[in-house]
Design a protein around this motif. Sequence first.
Motif, short mmCIF file in Angstrom:
data_model
loop_
_atom_site.label_atom_id
_atom_site.label_comp_id
_atom_site.label_asym_id
_atom_site.label_seq_id
_atom_site.Cartn_x
_atom_site.Cartn_y
_atom_site.Cartn_z
N GLY A 156 19.09 51.18 5.29
CA GLY A 156 18.13 52.16 6.39
C GLY A 156 17.57 51.69 7.15
O GLY A 156 17.32 50.62 7.67
N ASN A 157 15.91 51.86 7.27
CA ASN A 157 14.15 51.68 6.99
C ASN A 157 13.58 51.23 5.92
O ASN A 157 12.37 50.97 5.96
N LYS A 158 14.26 51.20 4.89
CA LYS A 158 13.36 50.88 3.63
C LYS A 158 12.64 49.61 4.10
O LYS A 158 13.45 48.61 4.55
N ASP A 159 11.49 49.12 3.80
CA ASP A 159 10.81 47.98 3.26
C ASP A 159 11.33 47.21 1.86
O ASP A 159 12.62 48.07 1.25
N PHE A 160 11.34 45.88 2.06
CA PHE A 160 11.97 44.66 0.65
C PHE A 160 11.06 45.20 -0.37
O PHE A 160 10.46 44.79 0.04
N ASP A 161 11.64 45.04 -1.23
CA ASP A 161 10.75 45.19 -3.01
C ASP A 161 11.58 44.50 -4.15
O ASP A 161 12.56 44.65 -3.60
N LYS A 162 11.51 45.14 -5.13
CA LYS A 162 12.01 44.76 -6.10
C LYS A 162 12.42 46.00 -7.38
O LYS A 162 11.89 46.68 -7.28
N GLY A 163 13.71 46.22 -7.57
CA GLY A 163 14.74 47.16 -8.48
C GLY A 163 15.29 47.92 -8.03
O GLY A 163 14.72 48.69 -6.29
N GLY A 164 15.73 49.12 -8.68
CA GLY A 164 16.39 50.27 -8.07
C GLY A 164 17.18 50.58 -8.95
O GLY A 164 18.50 49.60 -9.83
#
Length: 272
Positions: A156-164
């Motif tokens: 989608g339009n999610k930002d980038f980060d770690k985890g999930g």
Amino acid sequence: MRISRLTPWAACLAAAALFAVPAAASAGQQRTTATEDATAAAADPYADYYASAQGKTGPALKTALHNIIKTQSKVTYDGVWNALKVTDQDPANPNNVILVYSGRSQSKSTNGGGVNDWNREHVWAKSHGDFGTATGPGTDLHHLRPEDVTVNSTRGNKDFDKGGSPVSEAPGSLTDADSFEPRDAVKGDVARMLLYMAVRYDGGDGFADLEPNDKVNNGSAPAMGRISLLKQWNQMDPPDAFEQRRNQVIFDQYQHNRNPFIDHPEWVNSIW
């Protein structure tokens, strides 16, 4: 006292030797300079392209790079389909493209909107700056990549980060409610694509000033996160042959501008 005199032929020989020494030294110096120039060109084959940015850091470097890469040809959104079939061609199978998050090799002919098709992923999400598919940031090949339709929707339009949680059809990628983590092999690619966009689009051309920040949940703001992590990804996953070839194809065949962070990944830390 006896004074020694040189015979005429000896005098001529001595004079020739005097002139030969600087001539030989000059020839040697020319050869050395030519070798140094060749070495420098091999080390940075794009030195001329980036000439106005050399020696700069911080905001001055960012401005210089913007002024270099803003000169480009533009691709229409329909034209992106065929361009991606060239820029992202599977090196092992010319009939296929490599999907950016999935890493899967898939037939070029399966582009479209079906569940198992591939479509055009905007790595800098369209809503982060509200540029949609407008010619410019919405069609810039330096951040558009082929991706599985379902995976594209998941990101989608999610930002980038770690985890999930693991992303179906994208081994090694993770996602949660507000972020997306790509597989390790393209973490650096993602970082360099986003930072290209931040340099290329600075509020001119009628588009928003795109900038990275260090948070997620940016919504429709012209910002993408997280810069601290993107800098880490740039270092841990340096440009590979696929990414370098892609940059060259875009330069040669389509937009005629380059992603400077593929050519000089060290410039990321010089700016941010």
